[in-house]
Structures are given as structure tokens and as C-alpha cells.
Design a protein around this motif. Sequence first.
Motif, short mmCIF file in Angstrom:
data_model
loop_
_atom_site.label_atom_id
_atom_site.label_comp_id
_atom_site.label_asym_id
_atom_site.label_seq_id
_atom_site.Cartn_x
_atom_site.Cartn_y
_atom_site.Cartn_z
N GLY A 100 0.85 -1.31 -0.07
CA GLY A 100 -0.04 -0.02 0.03
C GLY A 100 0.82 1.15 0.11
N ASN A 101 0.38 2.34 -0.66
CA ASN A 101 1.12 3.59 -0.95
C ASN A 101 0.49 4.60 -0.15
OD1 ASN A 101 3.16 5.41 -1.63
ND2 ASN A 101 1.84 5.66 -3.80
N CYS A 102 1.15 5.18 0.92
CA CYS A 102 0.40 6.33 1.52
C CYS A 102 0.71 7.66 1.12
CB CYS A 102 0.50 6.25 3.10
SG CYS A 102 -0.34 7.58 4.07
N SER A 103 -0.32 8.42 0.56
CA SER A 103 -0.12 9.78 -0.02
C SER A 103 -1.05 10.65 0.66
CB SER A 103 -0.15 9.65 -1.35
OG SER A 103 -0.19 11.13 -1.92
N LEU A 104 -0.72 12.04 1.37
CA LEU A 104 -1.48 12.87 1.81
C LEU A 104 -2.34 13.82 0.69
CD1 LEU A 104 0.99 14.44 4.31
CD2 LEU A 104 -1.11 13.17 4.74
N SER A 105 -1.88 13.56 -0.49
CA SER A 105 -2.74 14.32 -1.55
C SER A 105 -3.75 13.32 -2.27
CB SER A 105 -1.86 14.88 -2.61
OG SER A 105 -1.20 13.82 -3.27
N HIS A 106 -3.94 12.34 -1.77
CA HIS A 106 -4.93 11.42 -2.33
C HIS A 106 -6.07 11.07 -1.30
CE1 HIS A 106 -1.79 10.31 -4.98
NE2 HIS A 106 -2.79 10.10 -6.03
N SER A 107 -7.25 10.95 -1.74
CA SER A 107 -8.52 10.50 -1.02
C SER A 107 -8.82 8.96 -1.52
CB SER A 107 -9.64 11.48 -0.81
OG SER A 107 -10.48 11.19 -0.04
N PRO A 108 -8.96 7.92 -0.94
CA PRO A 108 -8.41 7.89 0.69
C PRO A 108 -6.75 7.80 0.40
CG PRO A 108 -9.05 5.81 -0.19
CD PRO A 108 -9.35 6.69 -1.17
N LEU A 109 -6.18 8.14 1.56
CA LEU A 109 -4.67 8.17 1.95
C LEU A 109 -3.96 7.16 1.18
CD1 LEU A 109 -4.39 9.26 5.80
CD2 LEU A 109 -4.12 10.72 3.65
N CYS A 110 -4.62 5.85 1.31
CA CYS A 110 -3.88 4.46 0.83
C CYS A 110 -4.28 4.15 -0.49
CB CYS A 110 -4.15 3.56 1.91
SG CYS A 110 -3.32 3.88 3.48
N GLN A 111 -3.40 3.75 -1.45
CA GLN A 111 -3.63 3.17 -2.48
C GLN A 111 -2.85 2.13 -2.79
OE1 GLN A 111 -5.78 5.15 -4.87
NE2 GLN A 111 -6.17 6.52 -2.99
N CYS A 112 -3.63 0.98 -3.33
CA CYS A 112 -2.50 -0.14 -3.84
C CYS A 112 -1.65 0.25 -5.11
CB CYS A 112 -3.47 -1.21 -4.11
SG CYS A 112 -4.37 -2.06 -3.06
N LEU A 113 -0.57 -0.27 -5.00
CA LEU A 113 0.34 0.02 -6.17
C LEU A 113 -0.23 -0.80 -7.39
CD1 LEU A 113 3.72 -0.89 -4.18
CD2 LEU A 113 2.95 1.35 -4.95
N PRO A 114 0.27 -0.32 -8.56
CA PRO A 114 -0.35 -0.79 -9.80
C PRO A 114 0.24 -2.42 -9.81
CG PRO A 114 0.69 1.13 -10.14
CD PRO A 114 1.09 0.77 -8.66
N GLY A 115 -0.63 -3.19 -10.26
CA GLY A 115 -0.58 -4.55 -10.08
C GLY A 115 -0.89 -5.34 -8.87
N PHE A 116 -1.48 -4.60 -7.93
CA PHE A 116 -1.98 -4.97 -6.49
C PHE A 116 -3.63 -4.55 -6.43
CE2 PHE A 116 2.49 -4.69 -6.45
CZ PHE A 116 2.97 -5.97 -5.74
N ILE A 117 -4.17 -5.47 -5.64
CA ILE A 117 -5.63 -5.13 -5.22
C ILE A 117 -5.70 -5.22 -3.67
CG2 ILE A 117 -6.65 -5.75 -7.47
CD1 ILE A 117 -7.41 -8.35 -6.11
N PRO A 118 -6.73 -4.53 -3.10
CA PRO A 118 -6.75 -4.67 -1.69
C PRO A 118 -6.94 -6.23 -1.20
CG PRO A 118 -8.34 -2.93 -2.65
CD PRO A 118 -7.67 -3.68 -3.49
N LYS A 119 -6.37 -6.46 -0.18
CA LYS A 119 -6.46 -7.91 0.30
C LYS A 119 -7.88 -8.16 0.79
CE LYS A 119 -4.47 -11.25 3.26
NZ LYS A 119 -3.22 -11.73 4.15
N SER A 120 -8.65 -7.09 1.66
CA SER A 120 -9.83 -7.21 1.89
C SER A 120 -10.61 -5.89 1.48
CB SER A 120 -9.94 -7.37 3.37
OG SER A 120 -11.23 -7.08 3.76
N THR A 121 -11.32 -6.05 0.33
CA THR A 121 -12.06 -4.87 -0.09
C THR A 121 -13.15 -4.41 0.91
OG1 THR A 121 -13.60 -6.39 -1.01
CG2 THR A 121 -11.89 -5.62 -2.71
#
Length: 190
Positions: A56-77
Amino acid sequence: MFYSFTPMDPSAFVIIEINQDMFSTYRWNDKSREWELYEITPSDTCDMYGVCGPYGNCSLSHSPLCQCLPGFIPKSTRQWAKNNWSQGCVRNISLSCNNPQVNVEDVFLKFTGLKVPDTTNTLLYENIDLELCRTMCLNNCSCTAYTNSDISGRGSGCVMWFGDLIDIKHFDTSSGQDLYIRIAREVIGK
């Protein structure tokens, strides 16, 4: 764990309060005769360890703060939708080195402006260039990422990560490092 520092003003009185989530520095103000908050660490949510979980990649400029990196999906949606990112992300396409039936090499995506992941499971090679680093990482199926060990990105040196990448933060400024993350070639369609 310990923390030490030397105040610039040796006559200053300072208290540091440490708990499981943060540490706070207070200094005594003679005029108001009170302790004043001087600094809190972490300074923002993305500085909290592992807030976005693995990959997971945390960025203060995104909403939500956390994004999965390309090629990855949330483990628990379900948890991700509740802004509980602690389980992080998982690959949506397996690496080809984990599948002997696939005759295609994995690739590395370059990410810029990052605080690199936790370095607990890394190897450091001080005298090799980035191209040799890439080759060595590609030839080891356990290697998940690599970068230049010189944080300026100019000198020689190589850091390779093994296992999950945890505690990645994206800076919205020109600071941060480049990180090359191993993904399945199908993710980028080459």
C-alpha cells in the motif's frame, strides 16, 4: 529503543513523552510558566508505521490516503472500504518466477518520490551499479524491489528487498527516492 538529543540552548528544559503511537516534545516556557508542545512525531498519518499495509502506498494528496500499487488489489475490499488499510494489498497477477509454466520474465516498475519501505528484509551491496542490481534481483524470485543505496540516486550501491513491501509513503514534492518494484509483465501489457 532509545532517543537522545542535545538542545541548542543548554539551559532549556525539555520533556519527551513516548507512547505506542507517537512521541511528543515539550519545552518549558518561563514567561507563561507552562510546558508548551514543541513537536509531535509522527507529523502526519502517513508517517505512522505500516498504515497502508503491504504494497500500500500512503499519500497525503490522495483520498483515501492509501492506494494499492499498480498490479495490486486490496487484500480485503470490505476492510479497505472502511478505511482500514492494515491488511494492505496483494498481487492481482502472480509473478512469472512463481509459475514455471510461464516463460516470460517479470518486470520492474519505477516509482519516484518515495519513502522506501521498511528495510528489515533487505540486502545491501555497496559497490554495484543499478543495472547489476536489477539483474541480481530479477534472478532471485524472492526479491521484490530494489533501489540505489545512495539516496541522491547518483552513486553506486544497491538495496534489494525480500518479502512484502511495508511502509511506503509518496511525497508530493521533489524529495524521495526511486524504487523499482517487481510485477508480472502482464500488468503493464508488454
